[in-house]
Design a protein around this motif. Structure first.
Motif, PDB file in Angstrom:
ATOM      1  N   ALA A 139       0.810  -1.218   0.000  1.00 31.59           N
ATOM      2  CA  ALA A 139       0.000   0.000   0.000  1.00 31.59           C
ATOM      3  C   ALA A 139       0.844   1.269   0.000  1.00 31.59           C
ATOM      4  O   ALA A 139       0.328   2.355  -0.284  1.00 31.59           O
ATOM      5  CB  ALA A 139      -0.927  -0.002   1.211  1.00 31.59           C
ATOM      6  N   THR A 155      -6.002  -3.207   0.604  1.00 35.01           N
ATOM      7  CA  THR A 155      -4.607  -2.963   0.223  1.00 35.01           C
ATOM      8  C   THR A 155      -4.502  -1.922  -0.875  1.00 35.01           C
ATOM      9  O   THR A 155      -3.656  -1.020  -0.814  1.00 35.01           O
ATOM     10  CB  THR A 155      -3.955  -4.274  -0.261  1.00 35.01           C
ATOM     11  OG1 THR A 155      -4.016  -5.240   0.789  1.00 35.01           O
ATOM     12  CG2 THR A 155      -2.504  -4.043  -0.671  1.00 35.01           C
ATOM     13  N   THR A 181      -2.944   0.624   6.565  1.00 37.76           N
ATOM     14  CA  THR A 181      -3.468  -0.542   5.861  1.00 37.76           C
ATOM     15  C   THR A 181      -3.194  -1.807   6.656  1.00 37.76           C
ATOM     16  O   THR A 181      -4.041  -2.701   6.744  1.00 37.76           O
ATOM     17  CB  THR A 181      -2.833  -0.654   4.465  1.00 37.76           C
ATOM     18  OG1 THR A 181      -3.136   0.531   3.726  1.00 37.76           O
ATOM     19  CG2 THR A 181      -3.356  -1.870   3.718  1.00 37.76           C
TER      20      THR A 181
END
Length: 218
Positions: free
Chosen positions: A100, A165, A178
């Motif tokens: 991410a 993600t 994330t």
């Protein structure tokens, strides 16, 4: 060095164009990427591009298909043979955080879908783009639950993780990371559905009183 065959030469050209497209769309975005730029940075003419791909849309679709399946291979390699729930959740959460950090692929996919909708080129290939990716991770995540007790099928489980993600908001926000979001969801699902159901105790049939048994025999 042996001379490349025609098939080998074409495969090499195609590979270089794909690598160039990956760099260009990650840097410039889908809308700003051009066939001219992709071809030029690969060291080829537009003619070479059109000998291998019909459009920018096609080459980016192929990139996303390849990239999505590589994600599953990468996660599976990190997990290895262990199916310990705590380890699996930590590995997937950490992988999601690392991926991410660069939100470009998620943004490219959104741009591609938006443009395909506007141009009315959205097809089954677009609609099914990430289904194999989602199923692949979901089949790994099913090991968090007793057989038949998962709260959703493999595709839905994998989709939850990949949507968290590659969602474009989290990397730009000051809030839960994330990693934290993925860990929260997987831990909650495992706590809710990951234990073997406890079998209900068998009902005991009360014995008839002696007098009642005698009457029934009579």
């Amino acid at each position: 060095m042996a001379r490349l065959s025609r098939e080998e030469s074409r495969a090499l050209t195609r590979s270089k164009l794909l690598a160039s497209a990956a760099a260009v769309v990650a840097r410039d975005g889908y809308e700003n990427a051009s066939i001219d730029r992709i071809s030029d940075e690969a060291g080829f003419s537009k003619g070479a591009f059109y000998s291998n791909f019909t459009s920018k849309e096609e080459i980016v679709l192929e990139l996303l298909e390849t990239h999505s399946l590589q994600d599953v291979t990468e996660i599976a390699a990190l997990i290895g043979d262990t199916r310990d729930p705590a380890h699996l959740i930590e590995v997937v959460s950490e992988w999601a955080q690392q991926r991410a950090v660069d939100p470009s692929w998620g943004m490219v996919a959104l741009e591609l879908f938006r443009r395909a909708r506007l141009d009315r080129t959205f097809s089954a290939r677009h609609a099914n783009l990430f289904r194999a990716q989602w199923r692949g991770l979901g089949e790994i995540l099913l090991s968090l639950f007793p057989e038949g007790q998962a709260p959703a099928d493999a595709e839905a489980l994998g989709g939850v993780v990949f949507e968290l993600t590659y969602g474009v908001a989290a990397p730009f926000m000051k809030g839960p990371t994330t990693r934290e979001l993925v860990r929260l969801v997987l831990m909650a699902l495992h706590r809710a559905y990951g234990k073997q159901p406890v079998a209900a105790p068998a009902k005991r049939v009360a014995a008839k009183p002696v007098a009642a048994r005698k009457r029934s025999r009579a």
